[in-house]
Design a protein around this motif. Structure first.
Motif: not given
Length: 274
Positions: A53-67, A224-225, A243-245
């Motif tokens: 689905l593209g949710i494990f693409n960089f750079p968003i994956i850093w956000h998803i897995t840590t959350f 939350q992502p 703002d998710y940063a």
């Protein structure tokens, strides 16, 4: 420092329950690897694979897995409060002080252990995220791969802050069950106070104050992502932008609470008659 950490690790290793909980705490975050390979079959019509689905693409994956990995910290919270509860029930705290360990060194040994476990958990989730991303991501340029790696720093600070709160609750109440109950009550009280502020105060002020509360400030470190994923898939949903940063002041707030919880733990021990 190494001597104090070694002392705490020896205590934890001798406790069978603690060994199991620590093992579970470190293994569970790797379920993100399993999550990435899940395939959902919709009655034979088509198969949906989360990794595609593209949710494990960089750079968003850093956000998803840590959350999502941060939710597993509650297993280690049991280890932390048990670590203090066992000191009182087994009278090892008093014995350590008799053997020459100062009260300051005792608290520092706990804090250093929390730093050690937070660091180990951060390294593990960082490795897992990198492996998933390299397998699924369409982007392999270093500038993209390591963009937003600051979510790992936020993850580390979030764990350290929460574990420090657990340490304080354990020192305050001495018993593991009561200490865990204290964490739940603290979370509920934060929500109640926020609800009262929303009721009495108009505007954005209640939300801004709420973000300074201990548990809420730790949550806010990694937002939350879900909205971000929706924004990625449906760019026309501009109203969903948020703002998710990771912000330096959010990290500073949690580090401030961490320092306060460690200090209060030391003050409790210093004033308490053992």
């Amino acid at each position: 420092m190494l001597r104090l950490v070694k002392l705490e690790l020896q205590k934890l290793w001798l406790n069978k329950v603690s060994r199991i909980l620590i093992f579970v705490s470190f293994i569970l975050p790797f379920t993100v690897l399993v999550l990435s390979s899940i395939k959902i079959n919709f009655f034979g019509f088509f198969t949906l694979e989360l990794g595609e689905l593209g949710i494990f693409n960089f750079p968003i994956i850093w956000h998803i897995t840590t959350f999502f990995a941060s939710y597993f910290k509650f297993f280690f919270a049991i280890v932390v409060v048990s670590m203090i509860g066992n000191e009182y029930s087994n009278k090892t705290l008093k014995q350590n002080l008799i053997d020459g360990l100062s009260k300051k060194e005792f608290i520092l040994s706990k804090f250093y252990t929390l730093v050690f476990f937070s660091f180990c958990a951060t390294v593990l989730i960082g490795v897992a995220t990198f492996l998933i991303g390299m397998y699924y991501s369409s982007y392999t340029e270093a500038s993209i791969v390591f963009r937003e790696v600051e979510f790992l720093l936020a993850y580390f600070v979030k764990l350290l802050g929460f574990f420090s709160l657990c340490l304080f609750s354990g020192m305050l109440l001495k018993r593991s069950a009561f200490a865990l109950g204290f964490l739940v009550i603290t979370w509920i009280l934060e929500l109640i106070v926020y609800g009262l502020m929303e009721w009495k105060i108009d505007g954005d002020l209640p939300g801004e104050i709420f973000n300074f509360f201990p548990i809420q400030s730790m949550y806010k470190l990694i937002d939350q992502p879900i909205q971000r994923i929706i924004m990625t898939k449906f760019p026309e949903k501009g109203e969903l932008a948020y703002d998710y940063a990771v912000h330096w002041y959010e990290i500073a707030i949690v580090l401030g609470w961490t320092a306060l919880f460690i200090f209060l733990s030391y003050r409790l021990l210093k004033k308490r008659d053992l």
